[in-house]
Motif scaffolding. Sequence first.
Motif, short mmCIF file in Angstrom:
data_model
loop_
_atom_site.label_atom_id
_atom_site.label_comp_id
_atom_site.label_asym_id
_atom_site.label_seq_id
_atom_site.Cartn_x
_atom_site.Cartn_y
_atom_site.Cartn_z
N PHE A 158 0.85 -1.21 0.00
CA PHE A 158 0.00 0.00 0.00
C PHE A 158 0.87 1.25 0.00
O PHE A 158 0.62 2.20 -0.74
CB PHE A 158 -0.95 -0.01 1.20
CG PHE A 158 -1.70 -1.31 1.30
CD1 PHE A 158 -2.63 -1.64 0.34
CD2 PHE A 158 -1.45 -2.20 2.33
CE1 PHE A 158 -3.31 -2.85 0.39
CE2 PHE A 158 -2.12 -3.41 2.40
CZ PHE A 158 -3.05 -3.73 1.42
N GLY B 145 -5.10 2.78 -5.40
CA GLY B 145 -4.41 1.64 -4.81
C GLY B 145 -4.79 1.47 -3.35
O GLY B 145 -5.76 0.79 -3.01
N GLN B 146 -4.03 2.13 -2.49
CA GLN B 146 -4.27 2.03 -1.05
C GLN B 146 -5.71 2.43 -0.72
O GLN B 146 -6.23 3.40 -1.29
CB GLN B 146 -3.30 2.98 -0.35
CG GLN B 146 -3.26 2.84 1.16
CD GLN B 146 -2.21 3.75 1.77
OE1 GLN B 146 -1.86 4.79 1.22
NE2 GLN B 146 -1.70 3.36 2.92
N GLY B 147 -6.32 1.69 0.20
CA GLY B 147 -7.71 1.95 0.53
C GLY B 147 -7.88 3.10 1.51
O GLY B 147 -7.67 2.93 2.71
N PHE C 137 -5.47 -9.90 4.13
CA PHE C 137 -4.79 -8.63 4.42
C PHE C 137 -3.35 -8.91 4.86
O PHE C 137 -3.07 -9.89 5.54
CB PHE C 137 -5.58 -7.86 5.51
CG PHE C 137 -5.09 -6.46 5.66
CD1 PHE C 137 -5.10 -5.58 4.59
CD2 PHE C 137 -4.60 -6.02 6.88
CE1 PHE C 137 -4.64 -4.28 4.73
CE2 PHE C 137 -4.15 -4.72 7.03
CZ PHE C 137 -4.17 -3.85 5.95
N ASN D 295 -11.46 -8.05 2.10
CA ASN D 295 -10.38 -7.36 1.41
C ASN D 295 -9.33 -8.40 1.06
O ASN D 295 -8.85 -9.07 1.97
CB ASN D 295 -9.79 -6.30 2.37
CG ASN D 295 -8.64 -5.52 1.75
OD1 ASN D 295 -8.38 -5.60 0.57
ND2 ASN D 295 -7.93 -4.78 2.59
N TYR E 146 -15.17 -3.55 7.24
CA TYR E 146 -16.05 -3.03 6.17
C TYR E 146 -17.51 -3.41 6.43
O TYR E 146 -18.31 -3.54 5.51
CB TYR E 146 -15.58 -3.54 4.80
CG TYR E 146 -14.15 -3.16 4.50
CD1 TYR E 146 -13.83 -1.86 4.12
CD2 TYR E 146 -13.11 -4.07 4.66
CE1 TYR E 146 -12.51 -1.48 3.89
CE2 TYR E 146 -11.78 -3.70 4.43
CZ TYR E 146 -11.49 -2.41 4.05
OH TYR E 146 -10.18 -2.03 3.82
N LYS F 4 -12.76 3.39 8.67
CA LYS F 4 -13.47 2.98 7.46
C LYS F 4 -14.88 3.57 7.45
O LYS F 4 -15.36 4.06 6.45
CB LYS F 4 -13.59 1.45 7.41
CG LYS F 4 -12.27 0.71 7.53
CD LYS F 4 -11.40 0.87 6.30
CE LYS F 4 -10.16 0.01 6.36
NZ LYS F 4 -9.19 0.41 7.38
N PHE G 228 -13.71 -1.85 -2.37
CA PHE G 228 -12.79 -2.31 -3.40
C PHE G 228 -13.53 -2.93 -4.59
O PHE G 228 -14.62 -3.49 -4.43
CB PHE G 228 -11.81 -3.35 -2.83
CG PHE G 228 -11.00 -2.80 -1.68
CD1 PHE G 228 -10.17 -1.71 -1.88
CD2 PHE G 228 -11.10 -3.35 -0.42
CE1 PHE G 228 -9.43 -1.18 -0.82
CE2 PHE G 228 -10.38 -2.82 0.64
CZ PHE G 228 -9.53 -1.73 0.44
N ARG H 49 -6.69 -4.83 -7.80
CA ARG H 49 -7.72 -4.28 -6.92
C ARG H 49 -7.70 -2.76 -6.98
O ARG H 49 -6.65 -2.14 -6.80
CB ARG H 49 -7.45 -4.73 -5.47
CG ARG H 49 -8.55 -4.40 -4.49
CD ARG H 49 -8.07 -4.37 -3.05
NE ARG H 49 -7.33 -3.15 -2.76
CZ ARG H 49 -6.84 -2.82 -1.57
NH1 ARG H 49 -6.97 -3.64 -0.55
NH2 ARG H 49 -6.19 -1.68 -1.40
N1 GLN Z 1 -6.71 -1.36 4.45
C1 GLN Z 1 -6.22 -0.56 3.36
C2 GLN Z 1 -6.02 -1.38 2.10
O1 GLN Z 1 -6.20 -2.56 2.07
C3 GLN Z 1 -4.92 0.16 3.66
C4 GLN Z 1 -4.13 -0.36 4.79
C5 GLN Z 1 -2.70 0.08 4.79
O2 GLN Z 1 -2.29 0.97 4.05
N2 GLN Z 1 -1.93 -0.56 5.60
O3 GLN Z 1 -5.66 -0.81 1.12
#
Ligand code: GLN
Length: 393
Positions: free
Chosen positions: A28, A44-46, A133, A182, A213, A244, A328, A373
């Motif tokens: 990320f 990219g990064q969530g 994750f 995720n 989520y 979130k 996502f 993603r």
């Molecule tokens: N949970 C978020 C993702 O999957 C970001 C988490 C992070 O940057 N460590 O993108």
Amino acid sequence: MSEATVPGGGHRTPPLRSRLPQVGTTIFSVMSALAQQHGAVNLGQGFPDFDCDPRLLDAVNQAMRSGHNQYPPMPGVPALREAIAEKMESLYGHRYDPGSEITVTAGATQAILTVMLAVVHAGDEVILLDPCFDSYAPNIALAGGVAVHVPLTPGTFRPDFDRIAQALTPRTRLIVVNTPHNPSATVWTAGEMQQLTDLLRPTDVLVISDEVYEHMVYDRVRHESIARWPELAARSFVVSSFGKTYHVTGWKVGYVAAPAALTAEFRKVHQFNVFTVNTPVQHGLATYMRDPQPHLELADFYQRKRDLFADGLRATRLRPLPSAGTYFQCADYSGISDEGEHAFCVRLTHETGVAAIPMSAFYACPVEQGLIRFCFAKQSTTLERALERLRKL
Ligand code: GLN
């Protein structure tokens, strides 16, 4: 070389044997940095690219100005724990006792690490369902445990209970469940929760249920929180995240709900790790949570973004996968390129100007499926800008 030019002034730094030898910088951070470097739209990064509700900022500001600036009680501000208990009871029908069963944490990532440190003994096995994750496996390693990777069904990302059953051993201490999921954006069904219940019944296996989520489940489907399943809840740590739900990922505040006996062990580790989580944010969240509308409206809010983005992707050469939950959206690029996922994401960032995350980053043994993603927690203008670029692929 003069002493002044030698790092550390010429003194020797003892060599380290890494506790996480396989671990580099998270994908990320890598992709966000690359996106910035190339001026790419960062999907990219969530994280959201829009602000939270100003009423939440006011509530935190008010808490600071009213003097809520010293250590709160170790498990969290009582009003916030009460608000969490009420929300969970109203949504999932399970009453957690705010005094002994809910703990406020410095985000869900800390909560999950702390559970691992609290319950995993050296050599204990922890089942992970890949893709998952990226913090889970290093967390297990830090706790001295052994990660046992069981793949979700290729193609559909559904849990494969035969394979999970085969992975159970007398050393299995924990299984980590994550719904909405995720990175695949799938959500577990009631039937799958029932299967998990049946599978774990004869065992002493505990569950970490990563539900960050929880409020992003689409098409009127209901979120199967572990808290809805009393038999599972009795052996589970349910983890969630305010970052979130309220668009404040940088605040790093989350929580864990678990039966009192599990919470007691959790708190032993928590108190010597972060000790407490920042006070004014907790008070602000407690005030803000009096109104359930923000979390109740979240699914519709994000479903509109999902539809905008997925519809847009259909007009590109990428093929969107179903996104039933999370923020996502996965996409298949195999019609465009046979490059590896990481290479494709790097090229997409600097040639097309859109950053995404390779699905392979979520596997212990990276598999190449031609999947990436995207995060659609973005303003419509950001999503439109990304789609315009992706149409040129
Ligand atoms: N949970 C978020 C993702 O999957 C970001 C988490 C992070 O940057 N460590 O993108």
